[in-house]
Design an enzyme around this catalytic site. Structure first.
Site, short mmCIF file in Angstrom:
data_model
loop_
_atom_site.label_atom_id
_atom_site.label_comp_id
_atom_site.label_asym_id
_atom_site.label_seq_id
_atom_site.Cartn_x
_atom_site.Cartn_y
_atom_site.Cartn_z
N VAL A 1 0.88 -1.17 0.00
CA VAL A 1 0.00 0.00 0.00
C VAL A 1 0.91 1.22 0.00
O VAL A 1 2.09 1.13 0.32
CB VAL A 1 -0.96 0.03 1.21
CG1 VAL A 1 -2.01 -1.07 1.09
CG2 VAL A 1 -0.21 -0.09 2.52
N SER A 2 0.35 2.36 -0.36
CA SER A 2 1.19 3.54 -0.57
C SER A 2 1.54 4.32 0.69
O SER A 2 2.53 5.04 0.72
CB SER A 2 0.51 4.49 -1.57
OG SER A 2 0.37 3.85 -2.81
N SER A 3 0.72 4.19 1.74
CA SER A 3 0.99 4.99 2.94
C SER A 3 0.73 4.18 4.20
O SER A 3 0.01 3.17 4.18
CB SER A 3 0.14 6.27 2.95
OG SER A 3 -1.23 5.94 2.96
#
Length: 200
Positions: free
Chosen positions: A10-12
């Protein structure tokens, strides 16, 4: 013996991994074989991914939920796909795109050709989506700034009388710099900046 591995990204840090974890466990992948990263897809310098590359071997199977979970940089997606599938000779299965399953027709030229085309198209759209997200963020920030919205942490108000007292104790070695910054609730850099600015 063939091992199944899962890679999740996931990105964050505030995004959760459960949807992807559930998809991996549904494939019979044990939790110790699931590698995760909470980092942007624009780079392949990721601790979870790098650990995966060290352990995966020939005839193992790597499952990813979608091609954008592998990455969002067109050239690097293609390069890393070929490292895993052609150099290491492990298979890759993209769960949301059945055409990207290297176990199917793995020895046939047509199967490889179709997989390469689909991979290139999806990699292109993964990067395109990243560029659109970045563009929307830039436009949103510009529009907000135009309306007077300020970004970043608000400036902390300093009680100069209290600051001078703390600085005096620090100068006379009654307290350390760490204790001074903790009492003032500011960073070391900010502390030294104010000391220098006001010649304290």
């Amino acid at each position: 013996m063939t091992q199944k591995y899962g890679y999740i990204r996931v990105s964050s840090k505030d995004q959760n991994l459960w949807r992807q974890i559930d998809a991996m466990t549904a494939q019979g992948i044990c939790e110790e074989n699931i590698f995760t990263d909470k980092i942007t897809g624009g780079t392949f310098v990721r601790p979870g991914y790098e650990a995966l590359l060290k352990i995966i071997k020939k005839e193992d199977i790597l499952f990813i939920h979608g091609i954008d979970r592998l990455g969002r940089n067109y050239d690097e997606i293609i390069e890393n796909w070929h490292v895993i599938n052609r150099k290491i000779e492990a298979d890759i299965v993209v769960l949301d795109m059945p055409l990207l399953d290297t176990r199917v027709n793995k020895n046939g030229l047509t199967g490889k050709f179709l997989s390469d085309i689909v991979l290139q198209i999806l990699s292109y759209f993964a990067q395109l989506e990243k560029e659109k997200i970045n563009q929307r963020q830039r436009e949103g920030i510009a529009a907000a700034k135009k309306r007077g919205v300020k970004f970043g942490r608000p400036k902390k108000k300093i009680d100069m009388k209290y600051f001078q007292q703390i600085t005096s104790d620090w100068r006379s070695k009654k307290i350390t710099c760490e204790e001074a910054t903790e009492m003032l609730d500011i960073s070391r850099a900010h502390f030294y900046k104010i000391v220098k600015m006001y010649n304290l």
